[in-house]
Design a protein around this motif. Sequence first.
Motif, mmCIF file in Angstrom:
data_model
loop_
_atom_site.group_PDB
_atom_site.id
_atom_site.type_symbol
_atom_site.label_atom_id
_atom_site.label_comp_id
_atom_site.label_asym_id
_atom_site.label_seq_id
_atom_site.Cartn_x
_atom_site.Cartn_y
_atom_site.Cartn_z
ATOM 1 N N ARG A 631 8.773 6.563 -5.952
ATOM 2 C CA ARG A 631 8.125 5.590 -6.741
ATOM 3 C C ARG A 631 6.706 4.955 -6.912
ATOM 4 O O ARG A 631 5.751 4.661 -6.471
ATOM 5 C CB ARG A 631 8.899 4.075 -5.872
ATOM 6 C CG ARG A 631 10.245 3.851 -5.853
ATOM 7 C CD ARG A 631 10.693 3.117 -4.724
ATOM 8 N NE ARG A 631 10.342 3.486 -3.105
ATOM 9 C CZ ARG A 631 9.212 2.817 -2.496
ATOM 10 N NH1 ARG A 631 8.484 2.070 -2.894
ATOM 11 N NH2 ARG A 631 8.931 3.710 -1.044
ATOM 12 N N PRO A 632 5.832 6.116 -7.326
ATOM 13 C CA PRO A 632 4.213 6.640 -6.801
ATOM 14 C C PRO A 632 3.704 5.362 -8.478
ATOM 15 O O PRO A 632 2.945 5.528 -7.302
ATOM 16 C CB PRO A 632 4.553 8.094 -8.588
ATOM 17 C CG PRO A 632 6.091 7.782 -9.156
ATOM 18 C CD PRO A 632 6.584 7.215 -8.423
ATOM 19 N N ASP A 633 4.251 4.652 -9.049
ATOM 20 C CA ASP A 633 3.277 3.799 -9.108
ATOM 21 C C ASP A 633 3.989 2.008 -8.629
ATOM 22 O O ASP A 633 2.736 1.890 -8.899
ATOM 23 C CB ASP A 633 4.027 2.931 -10.970
ATOM 24 C CG ASP A 633 4.107 4.172 -11.800
ATOM 25 O OD1 ASP A 633 3.266 4.971 -11.961
ATOM 26 O OD2 ASP A 633 4.746 4.314 -13.015
ATOM 27 N N GLU A 634 4.524 2.279 -7.258
ATOM 28 C CA GLU A 634 4.625 1.526 -6.753
ATOM 29 C C GLU A 634 2.757 0.856 -5.714
ATOM 30 O O GLU A 634 3.203 2.239 -5.038
ATOM 31 C CB GLU A 634 5.385 0.827 -6.436
ATOM 32 C CG GLU A 634 6.921 0.239 -6.673
ATOM 33 C CD GLU A 634 7.976 0.437 -6.797
ATOM 34 O OE1 GLU A 634 7.765 0.281 -5.213
ATOM 35 O OE2 GLU A 634 9.123 0.573 -7.110
ATOM 36 N N PHE A 635 2.352 0.066 -4.943
ATOM 37 C CA PHE A 635 1.750 -0.022 -3.870
ATOM 38 C C PHE A 635 2.744 -0.414 -2.736
ATOM 39 O O PHE A 635 2.695 -1.171 -2.875
ATOM 40 C CB PHE A 635 0.660 -0.618 -4.003
ATOM 41 C CG PHE A 635 -0.426 -1.084 -2.957
ATOM 42 C CD1 PHE A 635 -1.674 0.009 -3.413
ATOM 43 C CD2 PHE A 635 -0.507 -1.543 -1.648
ATOM 44 C CE1 PHE A 635 -2.233 0.402 -2.341
ATOM 45 C CE2 PHE A 635 -1.840 -0.821 -0.495
ATOM 46 C CZ PHE A 635 -2.522 -1.069 -0.755
ATOM 47 N N ASP A 636 2.689 1.208 -2.089
ATOM 48 C CA ASP A 636 3.403 1.070 -0.437
ATOM 49 C C ASP A 636 2.406 0.930 0.801
ATOM 50 O O ASP A 636 2.038 2.130 1.406
ATOM 51 C CB ASP A 636 4.362 1.300 -0.811
ATOM 52 C CG ASP A 636 5.788 1.650 0.452
ATOM 53 O OD1 ASP A 636 5.100 1.016 1.590
ATOM 54 O OD2 ASP A 636 6.371 2.684 0.544
ATOM 55 N N LEU A 637 2.431 0.027 1.765
ATOM 56 C CA LEU A 637 1.239 -0.152 2.449
ATOM 57 C C LEU A 637 1.387 0.673 3.689
ATOM 58 O O LEU A 637 0.919 1.676 4.735
ATOM 59 C CB LEU A 637 1.173 -1.260 3.394
ATOM 60 C CG LEU A 637 0.127 -2.409 3.901
ATOM 61 C CD1 LEU A 637 -1.040 -1.353 3.575
ATOM 62 C CD2 LEU A 637 0.350 -3.154 4.420
ATOM 63 N N HIS A 638 2.911 0.641 4.023
ATOM 64 C CA HIS A 638 3.823 1.744 5.269
ATOM 65 C C HIS A 638 3.873 3.056 4.432
ATOM 66 O O HIS A 638 4.522 4.199 5.037
ATOM 67 C CB HIS A 638 4.875 0.959 5.413
ATOM 68 C CG HIS A 638 5.171 -0.147 5.772
ATOM 69 N ND1 HIS A 638 3.885 -0.053 7.265
ATOM 70 C CD2 HIS A 638 4.713 -1.636 5.491
ATOM 71 C CE1 HIS A 638 3.937 -1.538 7.336
ATOM 72 N NE2 HIS A 638 4.460 -2.332 6.107
ATOM 73 N N ARG A 639 3.003 3.736 3.469
ATOM 74 C CA ARG A 639 3.716 5.258 2.685
ATOM 75 C C ARG A 639 3.212 6.044 3.457
ATOM 76 O O ARG A 639 4.102 7.007 3.718
ATOM 77 C CB ARG A 639 3.237 5.444 0.952
ATOM 78 C CG ARG A 639 3.667 6.666 0.760
ATOM 79 C CD ARG A 639 3.266 6.218 -1.417
ATOM 80 N NE ARG A 639 3.326 5.391 -1.686
ATOM 81 C CZ ARG A 639 4.845 5.312 -2.687
ATOM 82 N NH1 ARG A 639 5.643 6.823 -2.360
ATOM 83 N NH2 ARG A 639 4.666 4.631 -3.716
ATOM 84 N N PRO A 640 1.830 6.106 3.332
ATOM 85 C CA PRO A 640 1.961 7.372 5.170
ATOM 86 C C PRO A 640 2.269 7.937 6.059
ATOM 87 O O PRO A 640 2.184 6.427 6.333
ATOM 88 C CB PRO A 640 -0.310 6.996 5.018
ATOM 89 C CG PRO A 640 -0.068 5.554 4.670
ATOM 90 C CD PRO A 640 0.989 5.361 3.619
ATOM 91 N N ASP A 641 2.611 8.872 6.602
ATOM 92 C CA ASP A 641 3.244 8.903 7.880
ATOM 93 C C ASP A 641 2.150 9.683 8.516
ATOM 94 O O ASP A 641 2.375 9.781 10.105
ATOM 95 C CB ASP A 641 4.381 9.347 7.536
ATOM 96 C CG ASP A 641 4.684 10.856 6.917
ATOM 97 O OD1 ASP A 641 5.522 11.713 7.138
ATOM 98 O OD2 ASP A 641 3.279 11.453 7.074
ATOM 99 N N GLY A 642 1.202 9.600 8.605
ATOM 100 C CA GLY A 642 0.229 10.540 9.100
ATOM 101 C C GLY A 642 -1.224 10.532 8.834
ATOM 102 O O GLY A 642 -1.662 10.450 8.232
ATOM 103 N N LEU A 643 -1.823 8.886 9.255
ATOM 104 C CA LEU A 643 -3.563 8.348 9.123
ATOM 105 C C LEU A 643 -3.950 9.527 8.779
ATOM 106 O O LEU A 643 -5.326 9.531 7.820
ATOM 107 C CB LEU A 643 -4.173 7.044 9.154
ATOM 108 C CG LEU A 643 -2.722 6.181 8.686
ATOM 109 C CD1 LEU A 643 -3.080 5.377 9.308
ATOM 110 C CD2 LEU A 643 -2.980 6.268 7.610
ATOM 111 N N ASP A 644 -4.256 9.933 10.607
ATOM 112 C CA ASP A 644 -6.033 11.503 10.094
ATOM 113 C C ASP A 644 -5.510 12.058 9.566
ATOM 114 O O ASP A 644 -6.862 12.729 8.335
ATOM 115 C CB ASP A 644 -6.142 11.550 11.300
ATOM 116 C CG ASP A 644 -5.992 10.344 12.627
ATOM 117 O OD1 ASP A 644 -6.456 9.709 12.160
ATOM 118 O OD2 ASP A 644 -5.796 10.546 13.885
#
Length: 712
Positions: A631-644
Amino acid sequence: MSSSSLVSSDSFTVPDVRLPFHAPSPRPDGEELRARAIHWGERHGLIGPRGGQRLAETSLLGLGVALTGTAPAAGAAVLMDWFLWAVVLDDRIDDGPWAENGVLDRFTEAVRAVTGGEQDDLRDPMVTVLAQDLWPRTASLADSAWLERLRAHLLQHLDAQRELVRIRSTTTDIGVDDYVLLRRHTFGALLFFDLIEAADGTEPHREALREQAADIVSWTNDIHSVAKDMVLGERFNLVTVLAHERGLTLQAAVDAANAMLTTAANTFARQPATRRLEEVMSACADWHRTTSRYHLQAGVPEQRTVHSGQTPPTLKSRQFEVDPHPLYERLRAHHPLTYDEPTDTWLLSRHGDVRAALTDSRFTNANYTWQISPLLGHSLISMDGREHTAHRALLTPQFRSRALAVLHESITEVAASLVEGLREHADGNGGRVDLVEHFSGPLPVRVIARVLGLPADTAEQVERMRGWTRVGFSYLGNYRQDPGMLTYGLASRDTFYDYLRPHLEARRADPGDDLISAMFSSEVDGQPLSAEYVRGCCAILLTAGSETSTAGLTNMIVNVLDEPGVRDAVLGDPELLDRALVETLRRDPPTHVVLRQAAEAVELPSGTVPAGATVACLIGSANRDPRRFERPDEFDLHRPDGLDREYSAASSHVAFGAGRHFCLGSHLVRAELTTGVRALLEAFPDLRWASGSAPVPTGFIKRCPPRLDVIL
C-alpha cells in the motif's frame, strides 16, 4: 478528441517526409561553425557544460549549419548564433514553467527595447547577449530597412509565443486556420529567412512565398513532433488540432497533415527562382527526419511507427511539476529503465534499480562536474572513492555522538524561539500565519548556520541566507539548463562568498568550536584545506542542510495535520513523531531526483545502463514502488519496524540516498524535524488550516507545498 485521449488510444506512423526541393550542399567548415557557436553560447551563459557537450555530440546544431548555405564566414557565424539563441529560447518556453506568470511578457518587452536602441534591464543572459553582441553584429549585415524588417519578425515571433503560452493556460481550443497563422509565427522561420537573405547577400523573396515556405517548415516540424508534444502535454500541434476539429483518429490526422504539406510543397515547387528557400525547406525536412529529439520512443530515426501509449514520460514534462506520481506509475510498470532523450538521461523508477545505482561504485558522482562544479568548484559532492572517503571523514563527527547532543540543544532553542515568533505574527494577523515563512523555512537555516558558526538570528539574516540556499538548490537541480539560472546562480554565489569572506578570515585567525574552524584546522593527506574548498563546503552544507530539511519539515507538518489519527497519536505519544517522519520521508520525500553517472556498462534488475550514461534515480518513484512497500500510497504510521535503521544507509526508503553517499546529516534532520514538530504541536495543539487554505505540493526536484497557512 483531446490530445490527452490520443496518447492512450492511438498509434500512428510518421510519414517519410521528403520534399521535392534541392538540398543544400554541405559546408566544408560545418564542424568549425558548430564548435564556434557552442563556445559563443557557453561564453555568454546561454548554455552550460552539459548543454555544450550535448550540442557537440548530437545533430541538434546540424540544421543551423545547413541554413548557412554558402554564406561567407562572418554572416554564417551570425546566423549560427541566432540559431542557438532561438533553440535556447524555444526550450525555455517548452520545457517547464519559465514562460509563465508574465516572464515571457517581460522578456519580450526587454527584447523590444534593446532592438529599438533603448536601455533595459539586462539581467537575463539572452537579453544581455542580444544587446551587447548579437544585435550589433546583426546590424552590420545589411541596411536599416532590412534590420527593421528583421526586428518586426523577431517581435512577431515573440508575440506569437506569448499568445500560445496564454492559450495553453486555458481550456480554449483553436481551429486549423487560426492555428496555421499562429504556428507560422511561433516557429520563427520568417526571422531566419531575413537572416539568410542578409548572410548570403541575395535578393529577398516575395513575402507571400516566404509565408508559404514558413508554413511548410512549421508543418514539417509538427508532423515529426506529435509524439514529443503529447508527452510534454502540448495541446497545439497541426496533427492534434486537425484530429480535434475533424474528429479524426491520430493516424488519419497525421495523414491529413501530410497531405496538406505535400500539396503546399508541390504548389511551391512550381514557383520560379526559389532555390534558396527550397534548400532551407529541404534541410528542415532532413533534420527533423534524422534528429533524435523527434524520436522519443525508439530513439532512432529509422523507427517511424509510434505506439503513443508506450512513449515514456520525459523529465521535461510539466506534469512532473504538478503531480509526478501517475508518471512514476507508468514508468515503473512499462519503462523501469528507459532513455529520456530530451534530458539525455536514463530513468530508473523501481526501488531495486534505484537502490542498486546508489550503492554500486560503478555509478559515480561525475555528473556533478556540470551540475554544481561550475558554481562551487571541486567539492565533497563531486568526489568519489578515496578522496570522498577522506573528506567525508572530516565532517562526519560534526553530525554524530556528542556533537549531535549539542546540536539538539540548539535545535530546541531555535524551535522555541520560532514558536514565540509565531505567536507574535499570528496576534497581528487574526491568528493566521504561514508556517513555511515563519517556521519550517527558518528553523533549518538557523540550525545549520549555528553549526557553521555564521550569524542567523534575525529575520533579515535568515531571509538573506534562505535566498542564497534557494538559488543554490535551483542551480543544482537545473536539469533543464535554463540560462537565467546558470548566470543568476554564479552572481548569487559571488554575493555569498563576499559575505562569507570575513567570517572565514576570522575563524582562521581565531578558531572557535564551529565547523568552519574545524575545517581550517584539518588536513587531508598532510595538506590543510584551502579557503576555496572551505567556502564551497559552507555553501553545500548550508544549501543541503536547509532546503531539503525545509521541504521535509513542511511535508511532515502536512501529514501530521491531514492524515487521520496521526495528530492525536503523536500528541498522546510524542515518540511516534519518529515514525511519522520516516513515513513522510518514504511517501513524500523532499527531493525526488538524484543523478549518477555510469563509469562502465552496468547490469541492473531492469536492464543494462550503458557506459557513460547519466542516470536519474527517481527517489519519489522508488519510495512508492509496490514491489518494495505494501500500500505504498498510504501513510502508515506503524510501517517502519526498525527506526534507527531508517536513518542509516540500510534504510528501506531512499530519501537520504544509499551507499557511500548516504546523507551526512540524516541524524541532524531527524533531530530537527521531530523536535520542530513536537514544539509546534505542544504550543498549538489546536493548530488547523486557515479558511480557504489547502496545501498542495509543487515542484519536482524539491517537492513540498510553498505555503502552509494555518490558524494557531
